[in-house]
Design a protein around this motif. Structure first.
Motif, PDB file in Angstrom:
ATOM      1  N   GLU A  31      19.890  91.622 -62.896  1.00 37.93           N
ATOM      2  CA  GLU A  31      18.446  91.877 -62.813  1.00 37.93           C
ATOM      3  C   GLU A  31      17.893  92.346 -64.151  1.00 37.93           C
ATOM      4  O   GLU A  31      16.828  91.898 -64.579  1.00 37.93           O
ATOM      5  N   ASP A  32      18.604  93.248 -64.812  1.00 41.46           N
ATOM      6  CA  ASP A  32      18.129  93.772 -66.090  1.00 41.46           C
ATOM      7  C   ASP A  32      18.094  92.692 -67.168  1.00 41.46           C
ATOM      8  O   ASP A  32      17.131  92.596 -67.926  1.00 41.46           O
ATOM      9  N   LEU A  33      19.133  91.876 -67.227  1.00 40.14           N
ATOM     10  CA  LEU A  33      19.147  90.805 -68.226  1.00 40.14           C
ATOM     11  C   LEU A  33      18.050  89.780 -67.938  1.00 40.14           C
ATOM     12  O   LEU A  33      17.349  89.338 -68.858  1.00 40.14           O
ATOM     13  N   SER A  34      17.864  89.417 -66.676  1.00 38.89           N
ATOM     14  CA  SER A  34      16.805  88.468 -66.311  1.00 38.89           C
ATOM     15  C   SER A  34      15.426  89.012 -66.656  1.00 38.89           C
ATOM     16  O   SER A  34      14.574  88.298 -67.181  1.00 38.89           O
ATOM     17  N   HIS A  35      15.222  90.289 -66.380  1.00 37.54           N
ATOM     18  CA  HIS A  35      13.944  90.933 -66.693  1.00 37.54           C
ATOM     19  C   HIS A  35      13.669  90.874 -68.203  1.00 37.54           C
ATOM     20  O   HIS A  35      12.579  90.484 -68.627  1.00 37.54           O
ATOM     21  N   CYS A  36      14.655  91.257 -68.992  1.00 37.52           N
ATOM     22  CA  CYS A  36      14.482  91.260 -70.448  1.00 37.52           C
ATOM     23  C   CYS A  36      14.254  89.854 -70.996  1.00 37.52           C
ATOM     24  O   CYS A  36      13.358  89.642 -71.820  1.00 37.52           O
ATOM     25  N   LEU A  37      15.032  88.902 -70.547  1.00 40.03           N
ATOM     26  CA  LEU A  37      14.871  87.536 -71.046  1.00 40.03           C
ATOM     27  C   LEU A  37      13.531  86.947 -70.620  1.00 40.03           C
ATOM     28  O   LEU A  37      12.899  86.211 -71.381  1.00 40.03           O
ATOM     29  N   GLY A  38      13.085  87.269 -69.417  1.00 40.45           N
ATOM     30  CA  GLY A  38      11.775  86.810 -68.970  1.00 40.45           C
ATOM     31  C   GLY A  38      10.664  87.343 -69.850  1.00 40.45           C
ATOM     32  O   GLY A  38       9.758  86.602 -70.255  1.00 40.45           O
ATOM     33  N   ARG A  39      10.715  88.603 -70.189  1.00 42.82           N
ATOM     34  CA  ARG A  39       9.700  89.201 -71.050  1.00 42.82           C
ATOM     35  C   ARG A  39       9.770  88.647 -72.471  1.00 42.82           C
ATOM     36  O   ARG A  39       8.731  88.412 -73.098  1.00 42.82           O
ATOM     37  N   LEU A  40      10.970  88.433 -72.990  1.00 46.34           N
ATOM     38  CA  LEU A  40      11.120  87.938 -74.354  1.00 46.34           C
ATOM     39  C   LEU A  40      10.676  86.487 -74.505  1.00 46.34           C
ATOM     40  O   LEU A  40      10.072  86.127 -75.516  1.00 46.34           O
ATOM     41  N   THR A  41      10.996  85.657 -73.527  1.00 48.56           N
ATOM     42  CA  THR A  41      10.637  84.244 -73.645  1.00 48.56           C
ATOM     43  C   THR A  41       9.137  84.029 -73.433  1.00 48.56           C
ATOM     44  O   THR A  41       8.574  83.090 -73.964  1.00 48.56           O
ATOM     45  N   VAL A  42       8.481  84.923 -72.702  1.00 47.10           N
ATOM     46  CA  VAL A  42       7.026  84.839 -72.560  1.00 47.10           C
ATOM     47  C   VAL A  42       6.357  85.198 -73.886  1.00 47.10           C
ATOM     48  O   VAL A  42       5.414  84.557 -74.312  1.00 47.10           O
ATOM     49  N   ARG A  43       6.908  86.217 -74.574  1.00 47.43           N
ATOM     50  CA  ARG A  43       6.374  86.625 -75.868  1.00 47.43           C
ATOM     51  C   ARG A  43       6.545  85.550 -76.917  1.00 47.43           C
ATOM     52  O   ARG A  43       5.677  85.327 -77.732  1.00 47.43           O
ATOM     53  N   GLY A  44       7.778  84.964 -76.937  1.00 47.23           N
ATOM     54  CA  GLY A  44       8.138  84.013 -77.995  1.00 47.23           C
ATOM     55  C   GLY A  44       7.387  82.749 -77.855  1.00 47.23           C
ATOM     56  O   GLY A  44       6.711  82.207 -78.625  1.00 47.23           O
TER      57      GLY A  44
END
Length: 113
Positions: free
Chosen positions: A100-113
């Motif tokens: 869950e934590d990795l998915s949350h972080c990757l979701g936020r990062l890929t939206v930013r990028g």
């Protein structure tokens, strides 16, 4: 297991991603994403310090994170560099929480990028 072409082995790229990449944190991991120019597959590296636990615990955390990153590598943008740093809480966290934590972080990062 994470395929060889997606493994980050260049120390300079580790440093660049950790210092200049976009960052997102959670209770168990901190993910750094560096978008770079050029062709090539996305690469993923892991940092698991002694603060996480002894060698057995650190290796278990690395194996779990590699397995989870393998599921997300296809959704990473272009030839980016992803560095996942495990926090001390990752040593005792169940697989579900790490996922869950990795998915949350990757979701936020890929939206930013």
């Amino acid at each position: 297991m994470l395929p060889t072409e997606h493994r980050l082995a260049d120390g300079e790229l580790f440093r660049l991603a950790s210092r200049r990449g976009a960052r997102c944190g959670s209770s168990t991991v901190v993910a750094h994403l560096l978008l770079r120019e050029g062709q090539g597959p996305p690469t993923v590296g892991f940092v698991v310090s002694r603060a996480v636990g002894n060698a057995v615990v650190r290796n278990r955390v690395k194996r779990r994170l590699r397995h989870l990153a393998r599921e997300h590598v296809s959704s990473l943008p272009g030839s980016c560099v992803l560095v996942v740093r495990a926090l001390p809480a990752a040593g005792s966290a169940p697989q579900r929480v790490l996922a869950e934590d990795l998915s949350h972080c990757l979701g936020r990062l890929t939206v930013r990028g």
